[in-house]
Design a protein around this motif. Structure first.
Motif, PDB file in Angstrom:
ATOM      1  N   THR A  13       0.857  -1.183   0.000  1.00 23.17           N
ATOM      2  CA  THR A  13       0.000   0.000   0.000  1.00 23.17           C
ATOM      3  C   THR A  13       0.893   1.233   0.000  1.00 23.17           C
ATOM      4  O   THR A  13       1.821   1.332   0.812  1.00 23.17           O
ATOM      5  CB  THR A  13      -0.917   0.018   1.231  1.00 23.17           C
ATOM      6  N   PHE A  14       0.624   2.168  -0.903  1.00 25.35           N
ATOM      7  CA  PHE A  14       1.435   3.382  -1.008  1.00 25.35           C
ATOM      8  C   PHE A  14       1.112   4.330   0.139  1.00 25.35           C
ATOM      9  O   PHE A  14      -0.044   4.472   0.535  1.00 25.35           O
ATOM     10  CB  PHE A  14       1.184   4.051  -2.365  1.00 25.35           C
ATOM     11  N   ARG A  15       2.121   4.957   0.661  1.00 21.21           N
ATOM     12  CA  ARG A  15       2.008   5.920   1.759  1.00 21.21           C
ATOM     13  C   ARG A  15       2.586   7.252   1.328  1.00 21.21           C
ATOM     14  O   ARG A  15       3.466   7.271   0.495  1.00 21.21           O
ATOM     15  CB  ARG A  15       2.764   5.416   2.993  1.00 21.21           C
ATOM     16  N   PRO A  16       2.123   8.368   1.831  1.00 22.66           N
ATOM     17  CA  PRO A  16       1.195   8.533   2.937  1.00 22.66           C
ATOM     18  C   PRO A  16      -0.239   8.212   2.516  1.00 22.66           C
ATOM     19  O   PRO A  16      -0.548   8.147   1.328  1.00 22.66           O
ATOM     20  CB  PRO A  16       1.334  10.010   3.311  1.00 22.66           C
ATOM     21  N   SER A  17      -1.104   8.045   3.490  1.00 25.09           N
ATOM     22  CA  SER A  17      -2.468   7.601   3.201  1.00 25.09           C
ATOM     23  C   SER A  17      -3.280   8.636   2.427  1.00 25.09           C
ATOM     24  O   SER A  17      -4.262   8.284   1.785  1.00 25.09           O
ATOM     25  CB  SER A  17      -3.194   7.244   4.501  1.00 25.09           C
ATOM     26  N   ASP A  18      -2.879   9.895   2.446  1.00 23.29           N
ATOM     27  CA  ASP A  18      -3.614  10.926   1.709  1.00 23.29           C
ATOM     28  C   ASP A  18      -2.945  11.301   0.379  1.00 23.29           C
ATOM     29  O   ASP A  18      -3.194  12.352  -0.179  1.00 23.29           O
ATOM     30  CB  ASP A  18      -3.802  12.178   2.566  1.00 23.29           C
ATOM     31  N   TRP A  19      -2.133  10.409  -0.164  1.00 25.69           N
ATOM     32  CA  TRP A  19      -1.403  10.702  -1.399  1.00 25.69           C
ATOM     33  C   TRP A  19      -2.336  11.081  -2.545  1.00 25.69           C
ATOM     34  O   TRP A  19      -2.006  11.980  -3.328  1.00 25.69           O
ATOM     35  CB  TRP A  19      -0.518   9.512  -1.807  1.00 25.69           C
ATOM     36  N   ALA A  20      -3.482  10.413  -2.671  1.00 21.99           N
ATOM     37  CA  ALA A  20      -4.389  10.661  -3.796  1.00 21.99           C
ATOM     38  C   ALA A  20      -4.977  12.067  -3.713  1.00 21.99           C
ATOM     39  O   ALA A  20      -5.050  12.783  -4.727  1.00 21.99           O
ATOM     40  CB  ALA A  20      -5.497   9.613  -3.817  1.00 21.99           C
ATOM     41  N   GLU A  21      -5.379  12.483  -2.530  1.00 18.09           N
ATOM     42  CA  GLU A  21      -5.924  13.822  -2.349  1.00 18.09           C
ATOM     43  C   GLU A  21      -4.855  14.885  -2.594  1.00 18.09           C
ATOM     44  O   GLU A  21      -5.131  15.936  -3.181  1.00 18.09           O
ATOM     45  CB  GLU A  21      -6.512  13.974  -0.947  1.00 18.09           C
ATOM     46  N   ARG A  22      -3.635  14.611  -2.174  1.00 21.98           N
ATOM     47  CA  ARG A  22      -2.534  15.555  -2.407  1.00 21.98           C
ATOM     48  C   ARG A  22      -2.248  15.713  -3.893  1.00 21.98           C
ATOM     49  O   ARG A  22      -2.103  16.833  -4.392  1.00 21.98           O
ATOM     50  CB  ARG A  22      -1.260  15.092  -1.700  1.00 21.98           C
ATOM     51  N   LEU A  23      -2.148  14.596  -4.607  1.00 17.24           N
ATOM     52  CA  LEU A  23      -1.866  14.653  -6.044  1.00 17.24           C
ATOM     53  C   LEU A  23      -2.990  15.373  -6.775  1.00 17.24           C
ATOM     54  O   LEU A  23      -2.740  16.267  -7.596  1.00 17.24           O
ATOM     55  CB  LEU A  23      -1.659  13.251  -6.614  1.00 17.24           C
ATOM     56  N   ALA A  24      -4.235  15.025  -6.479  1.00 15.82           N
ATOM     57  CA  ALA A  24      -5.370  15.683  -7.128  1.00 15.82           C
ATOM     58  C   ALA A  24      -5.431  17.163  -6.753  1.00 15.82           C
ATOM     59  O   ALA A  24      -5.792  18.008  -7.587  1.00 15.82           O
ATOM     60  CB  ALA A  24      -6.668  14.982  -6.762  1.00 15.82           C
ATOM     61  N   GLY A  25      -5.057  17.502  -5.535  1.00 13.67           N
ATOM     62  CA  GLY A  25      -5.037  18.904  -5.114  1.00 13.67           C
ATOM     63  C   GLY A  25      -4.033  19.720  -5.903  1.00 13.67           C
ATOM     64  O   GLY A  25      -4.311  20.857  -6.301  1.00 13.67           O
ATOM     65  N   VAL A  26      -2.863  19.150  -6.140  1.00 19.61           N
ATOM     66  CA  VAL A  26      -1.834  19.844  -6.934  1.00 19.61           C
ATOM     67  C   VAL A  26      -2.347  20.117  -8.346  1.00 19.61           C
ATOM     68  O   VAL A  26      -2.053  21.149  -8.936  1.00 19.61           O
ATOM     69  CB  VAL A  26      -0.534  19.004  -6.979  1.00 19.61           C
ATOM     70  N   MET A  27      -3.160  19.198  -8.868  1.00 19.96           N
ATOM     71  CA  MET A  27      -3.655  19.304 -10.241  1.00 19.96           C
ATOM     72  C   MET A  27      -4.968  20.084 -10.347  1.00 19.96           C
ATOM     73  O   MET A  27      -5.502  20.255 -11.433  1.00 19.96           O
ATOM     74  CB  MET A  27      -3.849  17.903 -10.833  1.00 19.96           C
TER      75      MET A  27
END
Length: 108
Positions: free
Chosen positions: A19-33
């Motif tokens: 499982t990829f960490r940190p647990s909020d990676w998806a929200e962070r990546l989408a936030g940057v975009m």
């Protein structure tokens, strides 16, 4: 007639099954975009920050994912390369897929 842009799913599972960490990676990546939007669209006055329709976080079958629409490539090629590089650099699974509408009639 031009082909519909494809979607890729960046899954929060590494190529070696972790499982990829940190647990909020998806929200962070989408936030940057979040600033990359279809031409002519803009957020309403006083609205909260929203994810771009080209890059949205989702949980699918219990796995955090970011769904990236290939149309992003036309809006900003460097942003498209950024998300692909993010996935590659972090050893994440990337798959071509599409979401089915949730409200589909199950009798058809």
């Amino acid at each position: 007639m031009s082909a519909k842009p494809r979607e890729i799913f960046i899954q929060g599972i590494t190529l070696d099954g972790r499982t990829f960490r940190p647990s909020d990676w998806a929200e962070r990546l989408a936030g940057v975009m979040s600033c990359f939007r279809p031409p002519g669209s803009r957020a309403a006055l006083g609205s909260h920050i929203r994810y771009s329709p080209y890059c949205v976080p989702r949980v699918i079958n219990g796995i955090k994912c970011v769904i990236v629409n290939e149309a992003l490539k036309d809006v900003e090629p460097k942003a498209w390369e950024f998300v692909l590089s993010f996935a590659r650099d972090n050893g994440l699974n990337v798959v071509d897929a599409c979401l089915l509408p949730e409200d589909r009639d199950s009798t058809t």
